[in-house]
Design a protein around this motif. Structure first.
Motif, PDB file in Angstrom:
ATOM      1  N   ASN A  78       0.860  -1.175   0.000  1.00 32.78           N
ATOM      2  CA  ASN A  78       0.000   0.000   0.000  1.00 32.78           C
ATOM      3  C   ASN A  78       0.899   1.227   0.000  1.00 32.78           C
ATOM      4  N   VAL A  79       0.874   1.950  -1.092  1.00 25.53           N
ATOM      5  CA  VAL A  79       1.674   3.166  -1.175  1.00 25.53           C
ATOM      6  C   VAL A  79       0.958   4.247  -0.385  1.00 25.53           C
ATOM      7  N   VAL A  80       1.671   4.843   0.560  1.00 25.86           N
ATOM      8  CA  VAL A  80       1.115   5.923   1.372  1.00 25.86           C
ATOM      9  C   VAL A  80       2.039   7.128   1.285  1.00 25.86           C
ATOM     10  N   THR A  81       1.486   8.287   1.497  1.00 26.42           N
ATOM     11  CA  THR A  81       2.298   9.497   1.542  1.00 26.42           C
ATOM     12  C   THR A  81       2.730   9.729   2.981  1.00 26.42           C
ATOM     13  N   TYR A  82       3.662  10.647   3.160  1.00 26.99           N
ATOM     14  CA  TYR A  82       4.075  10.971   4.520  1.00 26.99           C
ATOM     15  C   TYR A  82       2.894  11.493   5.329  1.00 26.99           C
ATOM     16  N   ALA A  83       2.027  12.256   4.693  1.00 31.44           N
ATOM     17  CA  ALA A  83       0.884  12.846   5.398  1.00 31.44           C
ATOM     18  C   ALA A  83      -0.145  11.805   5.837  1.00 31.44           C
ATOM     19  N   GLU A  84      -0.284  10.728   5.100  1.00 33.44           N
ATOM     20  CA  GLU A  84      -1.335   9.760   5.418  1.00 33.44           C
ATOM     21  C   GLU A  84      -0.842   8.483   6.090  1.00 33.44           C
ATOM     22  N   ARG A  85       0.455   8.382   6.371  1.00 37.16           N
ATOM     23  CA  ARG A  85       1.003   7.138   6.907  1.00 37.16           C
ATOM     24  C   ARG A  85       0.414   6.752   8.265  1.00 37.16           C
ATOM     25  N   TRP A  86       0.242   7.732   9.162  1.00 41.18           N
ATOM     26  CA  TRP A  86      -0.272   7.398  10.503  1.00 41.18           C
ATOM     27  C   TRP A  86      -1.735   7.001  10.443  1.00 41.18           C
ATOM     28  N   GLU A  87      -2.501   7.680   9.626  1.00 42.41           N
ATOM     29  CA  GLU A  87      -3.914   7.326   9.491  1.00 42.41           C
ATOM     30  C   GLU A  87      -4.054   5.935   8.878  1.00 42.41           C
ATOM     31  N   ALA A  88      -3.161   5.584   7.945  1.00 39.08           N
ATOM     32  CA  ALA A  88      -3.195   4.251   7.334  1.00 39.08           C
ATOM     33  C   ALA A  88      -2.940   3.168   8.379  1.00 39.08           C
ATOM     34  N   LEU A  89      -2.034   3.430   9.299  1.00 37.68           N
ATOM     35  CA  LEU A  89      -1.781   2.474  10.389  1.00 37.68           C
ATOM     36  C   LEU A  89      -2.968   2.393  11.345  1.00 37.68           C
ATOM     37  N   GLN A  90      -3.465   3.545  11.742  1.00 32.33           N
ATOM     38  CA  GLN A  90      -4.557   3.578  12.702  1.00 32.33           C
ATOM     39  C   GLN A  90      -5.812   2.890  12.164  1.00 32.33           C
ATOM     40  N   SER A  91      -6.102   3.108  10.895  1.00 36.80           N
ATOM     41  CA  SER A  91      -7.306   2.528  10.299  1.00 36.80           C
ATOM     42  C   SER A  91      -7.113   1.066   9.921  1.00 36.80           C
ATOM     43  N   LYS A  92      -5.898   0.572  10.113  1.00 33.55           N
ATOM     44  CA  LYS A  92      -5.519  -0.798   9.785  1.00 33.55           C
ATOM     45  C   LYS A  92      -5.552  -1.063   8.284  1.00 33.55           C
ATOM     46  N   LYS A  93      -5.428  -0.001   7.489  1.00 25.18           N
ATOM     47  CA  LYS A  93      -5.223  -0.165   6.052  1.00 25.18           C
ATOM     48  C   LYS A  93      -3.881  -0.860   5.831  1.00 25.18           C
ATOM     49  N   VAL A  94      -2.924  -0.573   6.710  1.00 21.78           N
ATOM     50  CA  VAL A  94      -1.630  -1.260   6.687  1.00 21.78           C
ATOM     51  C   VAL A  94      -1.369  -1.856   8.064  1.00 21.78           C
ATOM     52  N   ASP A  95      -0.709  -3.012   8.054  1.00 21.63           N
ATOM     53  CA  ASP A  95      -0.310  -3.665   9.306  1.00 21.63           C
ATOM     54  C   ASP A  95       1.058  -3.188   9.749  1.00 21.63           C
ATOM     55  N   LEU A  96       1.864  -2.821   8.774  1.00 21.63           N
ATOM     56  CA  LEU A  96       3.251  -2.454   9.007  1.00 21.63           C
ATOM     57  C   LEU A  96       3.574  -1.254   8.139  1.00 21.63           C
ATOM     58  N   LEU A  97       4.203  -0.264   8.716  1.00 25.17           N
ATOM     59  CA  LEU A  97       4.655   0.895   7.968  1.00 25.17           C
ATOM     60  C   LEU A  97       6.169   0.827   7.884  1.00 25.17           C
ATOM     61  N   ALA A  98       6.675   0.662   6.681  1.00 24.87           N
ATOM     62  CA  ALA A  98       8.114   0.660   6.461  1.00 24.87           C
ATOM     63  C   ALA A  98       8.414   1.899   5.632  1.00 24.87           C
ATOM     64  N   ALA A  99       8.871   2.941   6.288  1.00 26.33           N
ATOM     65  CA  ALA A  99       9.107   4.212   5.604  1.00 26.33           C
ATOM     66  C   ALA A  99      10.441   4.783   6.049  1.00 26.33           C
ATOM     67  N   ALA A 100      11.284   5.069   5.101  1.00 26.55           N
ATOM     68  CA  ALA A 100      12.655   5.484   5.377  1.00 26.55           C
ATOM     69  C   ALA A 100      12.769   6.682   6.308  1.00 26.55           C
ATOM     70  N   SER A 101      11.848   7.597   6.248  1.00 25.42           N
ATOM     71  CA  SER A 101      11.994   8.796   7.077  1.00 25.42           C
ATOM     72  C   SER A 101      10.991   8.857   8.221  1.00 25.42           C
ATOM     73  N   THR A 102      10.505   7.729   8.646  1.00 28.15           N
ATOM     74  CA  THR A 102       9.602   7.702   9.792  1.00 28.15           C
ATOM     75  C   THR A 102      10.433   7.487  11.049  1.00 28.15           C
ATOM     76  N   THR A 103      10.499   8.493  11.860  1.00 28.02           N
ATOM     77  CA  THR A 103      11.322   8.408  13.059  1.00 28.02           C
ATOM     78  C   THR A 103      10.467   8.189  14.297  1.00 28.02           C
TER      79      THR A 103
END
Length: 159
Positions: A78-103
């Motif tokens: 699931n391609v997500v933008t930086y702006a939508e990554r947290w909402e994607a996790l919270q809504s369980k659209k994604v189980d795992l967020l692997a993003a190079a600049s997520t600190t």
């Protein structure tokens, strides 16, 4: 510093840490969120993914489902933008967020106002910031990757 994050929301103070894994196993797929960034998350063709973060998704899927000839058999990217990554996790659209600049920050680990929850972070898997410390003139030369005569003469006093 980069880490993966997984959703760990719960309405009670006790968090069922296996809920996400149970969902993945029951579904038979890992929903992996990736941010498109050169070298980390790329989509060379509409049906293929490549990069460091994509390889992390593949490693996690292999750990859950085992190694197969088709390395993406058990993954839905699931391609997500930086702006939508947290909402994607919270809504369980994604189980795992692997993003190079997520600190990982204390605020993100504890609470994120926009999605009203915190997340579980992995150990750091990529450090992307370098800084030099020391004698100011030498640090300036190192920071600027300056190999001019002026900077080269500074190293004479270092043993």
């Amino acid at each position: 510093m980069t880490m993966t994050a997984t959703s760990s929301s719960s309405s009670s103070t006790t968090i069922n840490k296996s809920a996400t894994l149970d969902d993945i196993q029951q579904r038979g797929k890992l929903n992996c969120g990736v941010v498109l960034a050169p070298g980390f998350g790329e989509q060379p063709t509409p049906d293929t993914y490549a990069g460091f973060d994509v390889d992390l998704c593949r490693a996690v899927a292999a750990g859950i489902f085992g190694v197969t000839d088709d390395q993406d058999e058990f993954i839905d990217y699931n391609v997500v933008t930086y702006a939508e990554r947290w909402e994607a996790l919270q809504s369980k659209k994604v189980d795992l967020l692997a993003a190079a600049s997520t600190t990982h920050t204390m605020e993100r680990d504890v609470y994120i106002r926009e999605v009203e929850t915190g997340f579980s972070f992995s150990e750091p898997y990529y450090f992307f910031y370098h800084a030099f410390a020391g004698v100011p003139d030498m640090v300036a030369c190192a920071d600027n990757k300056d190999v001019s005569e002026a900077c080269a003469s500074l190293k004479g006093g270092i043993s």
